[in-house]
Design an enzyme around this catalytic site. Structure first.
Site, PDB file in Angstrom:
ATOM      1  CB  THR A  34      -1.035  -2.934   6.904  1.00 24.18           C
ATOM      2  OG1 THR A  34      -2.293  -1.979   6.644  1.00 24.18           O
ATOM      3  CG2 THR A  34      -1.263  -4.258   6.879  1.00 24.18           C
ATOM      4  CD  GLN A  71      -2.419  -1.103   2.646  1.00 20.61           C
ATOM      5  OE1 GLN A  71      -3.298  -0.692   2.843  1.00 20.61           O
ATOM      6  NE2 GLN A  71      -1.723  -2.170   3.733  1.00 20.61           N
ATOM      7  CG  HIS A 121      -2.933   2.773  -1.543  1.00 21.04           C
ATOM      8  ND1 HIS A 121      -2.769   2.508  -0.045  1.00 21.04           N
ATOM      9  CD2 HIS A 121      -3.875   1.954  -1.994  1.00 21.04           C
ATOM     10  CE1 HIS A 121      -3.858   2.002   0.300  1.00 21.04           C
ATOM     11  NE2 HIS A 121      -4.721   1.395  -0.799  1.00 21.04           N
TER      12      HIS A 121
HETATM   13  P1  OAD Z   1      -1.106   3.112   9.013  1.00 26.49           P
HETATM   14  O1  OAD Z   1      -0.501   4.139   9.452  1.00 26.49           O
HETATM   15  O2  OAD Z   1      -2.715   3.082   9.194  1.00 26.49           O
HETATM   16  O3  OAD Z   1      -0.639   1.676  10.043  1.00 26.49           O
HETATM   17  C1  OAD Z   1       0.670   1.482   9.916  1.00 26.49           C
HETATM   18  C2  OAD Z   1       0.803   0.227  11.051  1.00 26.49           C
HETATM   19  O4  OAD Z   1       1.997  -0.325  11.190  1.00 26.49           O
HETATM   20  C3  OAD Z   1       0.027   0.525  12.391  1.00 26.49           C
HETATM   21  O5  OAD Z   1      -0.664  -0.895  12.757  1.00 26.49           O
HETATM   22  C4  OAD Z   1       1.503   0.284  13.290  1.00 26.49           C
HETATM   23  O6  OAD Z   1       1.116  -0.629  14.437  1.00 26.49           O
HETATM   24  C5  OAD Z   1       2.246  -0.377  12.608  1.00 26.49           C
HETATM   25  N1  OAD Z   1       3.825  -0.198  12.708  1.00 26.49           N
HETATM   26  C6  OAD Z   1       4.271   0.837  13.164  1.00 26.49           C
HETATM   27  N2  OAD Z   1       5.743   0.581  13.270  1.00 26.49           N
HETATM   28  C7  OAD Z   1       5.796  -0.825  12.721  1.00 26.49           C
HETATM   29  C8  OAD Z   1       7.478  -1.350  12.291  1.00 26.49           C
HETATM   30  N3  OAD Z   1       8.338  -1.131  12.992  1.00 26.49           N
HETATM   31  N4  OAD Z   1       6.831  -2.642  12.200  1.00 26.49           N
HETATM   32  C9  OAD Z   1       5.903  -3.217  11.820  1.00 26.49           C
HETATM   33  N5  OAD Z   1       4.684  -2.717  11.610  1.00 26.49           N
HETATM   34  C10 OAD Z   1       4.730  -1.170  12.518  1.00 26.49           C
HETATM   35  O7  OAD Z   1      -0.653   2.732   7.798  1.00 26.49           O
HETATM   36  P2  OAD Z   1      -1.354   1.758   6.377  1.00 26.49           P
HETATM   37  O8  OAD Z   1      -1.976   0.506   6.920  1.00 26.49           O
HETATM   38  O9  OAD Z   1      -0.397   1.487   5.419  1.00 26.49           O
HETATM   39  O10 OAD Z   1      -3.431   5.441   1.834  1.00 26.49           O
HETATM   40  O11 OAD Z   1      -2.332   2.839   5.900  1.00 26.49           O
HETATM   41  C11 OAD Z   1      -3.220   2.538   4.924  1.00 26.49           C
HETATM   42  C12 OAD Z   1      -3.546   3.508   3.850  1.00 26.49           C
HETATM   43  O12 OAD Z   1      -3.807   4.616   4.549  1.00 26.49           O
HETATM   44  C13 OAD Z   1      -2.108   4.025   3.233  1.00 26.49           C
HETATM   45  O13 OAD Z   1      -1.573   3.568   1.969  1.00 26.49           O
HETATM   46  C14 OAD Z   1      -2.699   5.380   3.128  1.00 26.49           C
HETATM   47  C15 OAD Z   1      -3.302   5.845   4.440  1.00 26.49           C
HETATM   48  O14 OAD Z   1      -4.331   6.662   4.296  1.00 26.49           O
HETATM   49  C16 OAD Z   1      -3.177   6.301   0.908  1.00 26.49           C
HETATM   50  O15 OAD Z   1      -2.408   7.319   0.803  1.00 26.49           O
HETATM   51  C17 OAD Z   1      -4.211   6.139  -0.187  1.00 26.49           C
END
Ligand code: OAD
Length: 267
Positions: A210, A114, A131
């Site tokens: 994610t 993503q 994305h």
């Molecule tokens: P989020 O910011 O929603 O989630 C990030 C996740 O990564 C969280 O659950 C954290 O707990 C986890 N995390 C943080 N540090 C970490 C690490 N070192 N190792 C493993 N996990 C870790 O990001 P996404 O799920 O990617 O869309 O968000 C989905 C979409 O929402 C993105 O692609 C973006 C956003 O709006 C667009 O820009 C279209």
């Protein structure tokens, strides 16, 4: 290194490695958390997440761009400034190494992200972006790709900077925007087809970094589960993903490194 982890995590990593040593198809979905250890902020982490400080409605929708293109363009130029010198971390590198190893074992490891950064590519992975791409631009009105550079070298400081002046399309005069999927827009068809096919046909689905909140990407784990896959989640924090079989609750850098070491040692 396994010994330094909690006994529970160590056991779960070994369980996952055992499962992944079987050369059955695997689908990996990554999110912003995999790039966090490279210094790129996630969207929803408390305090550091971008959507904690900015409103997605003002910056990541087509309506926002039409209302205030300069604000949206300058925000993405700021993000480019933030990301341009970042390098892949241990998790990106472990995934790339695994994809290489799996080729030799005739195992299919499909990587879907993503993320709009290019750290998987920098690490040497083949990856499908759901994305879009932070480093690509196109016209908001006619869709023509804009291939010219949007950064310049600041000769006095010898640093790259990203100008926030709006650029117009040579074909129709519309504004140039980042080639990123905003809220309310459809995912690229080919990329989504690749993701759905990989999720529906895999034996193991791995969700890394994610929050599993944004659909349709968040639905891929459910699709995999319905088709009989085992679901592994790598995330230090709990998520609403209810179909997970193996939870590896730690940072992706350490978990992926250990997991690939274990798979390598077993194969
Ligand atoms: P989020 O910011 O929603 O989630 C990030 C996740 O990564 C969280 O659950 C954290 O707990 C986890 N995390 C943080 N540090 C970490 C690490 N070192 N190792 C493993 N996990 C870790 O990001 P996404 O799920 O990617 O869309 O968000 C989905 C979409 O929402 C993105 O692609 C973006 C956003 O709006 C667009 O820009 C279209």
């Amino acid at each position: 290194m396994l010994a330094e982890l909690s006994p529970k995590l160590s056991v779960e990593i070994q369980r996952a490695a055992k499962l992944l040593t079987n050369p059955a198809p695997v689908c990996v979905l990554t999110g912003a958390g995999i790039s966090a250890e490279s210094g790129i902020p996630t969207f929803r982490d408390k305090q550091t997440g971008l959507w904690q400080r900015y409103r997605a409605e003002d910056l990541a929708t087509p309506t926002a761009f039409v209302r205030d293109p300069k604000l949206v363009w300058s925000w993405y130029q700021w993000r480019r400034q933030l990301v341009h010198d970042k390098k892949p971390n241990a998790a990106h590198c472990a995934l790339a190494k695994w994809q290489q190893m799996s080729k030799a074992n005739h195992q299919s490891v499909t990587l879907i992200t993503q993320n709009v950064d290019d750290l998987h590519e920098q690490a040497g992975s083949m990856v499908t972006h759901l994305h879009g791409h932070l480093w690509r631009n196109r016209c908001h009105d006619c869709g023509t790709p804009f291939e010219n550079e949007v950064e310049a070298l600041n000769s006095s400081k010898d640093a790259i900077y990203f100008d926030d002046e709006l650029i117009t399309c040579q074909h129709c005069g519309g504004y140039i925007r980042p080639d990123i999927v905003w809220f309310g827009e459809s995912l690229p068809m080919q990329a989504w087809q690749t993701a759905e096919d990989a999720a529906a046909s895999c034996k193991v689905f791995i969700s890394i970094g994610t929050s599993s909140l944004v659909y349709p990407a968040a639905g891929l784990a459910q699709l995999a589960k319905q088709n009989g896959a085992t679901i592994i989640e790598i995330n230090p924090n709990p998520t609403p993903n209810t179909v997970v079989d193996i939870t590896l609750a730690a940072n992706a850098g350490i978990v992926m490194q250990l997991l690939i070491e274990q798979i390598d040692a077993r194969s």
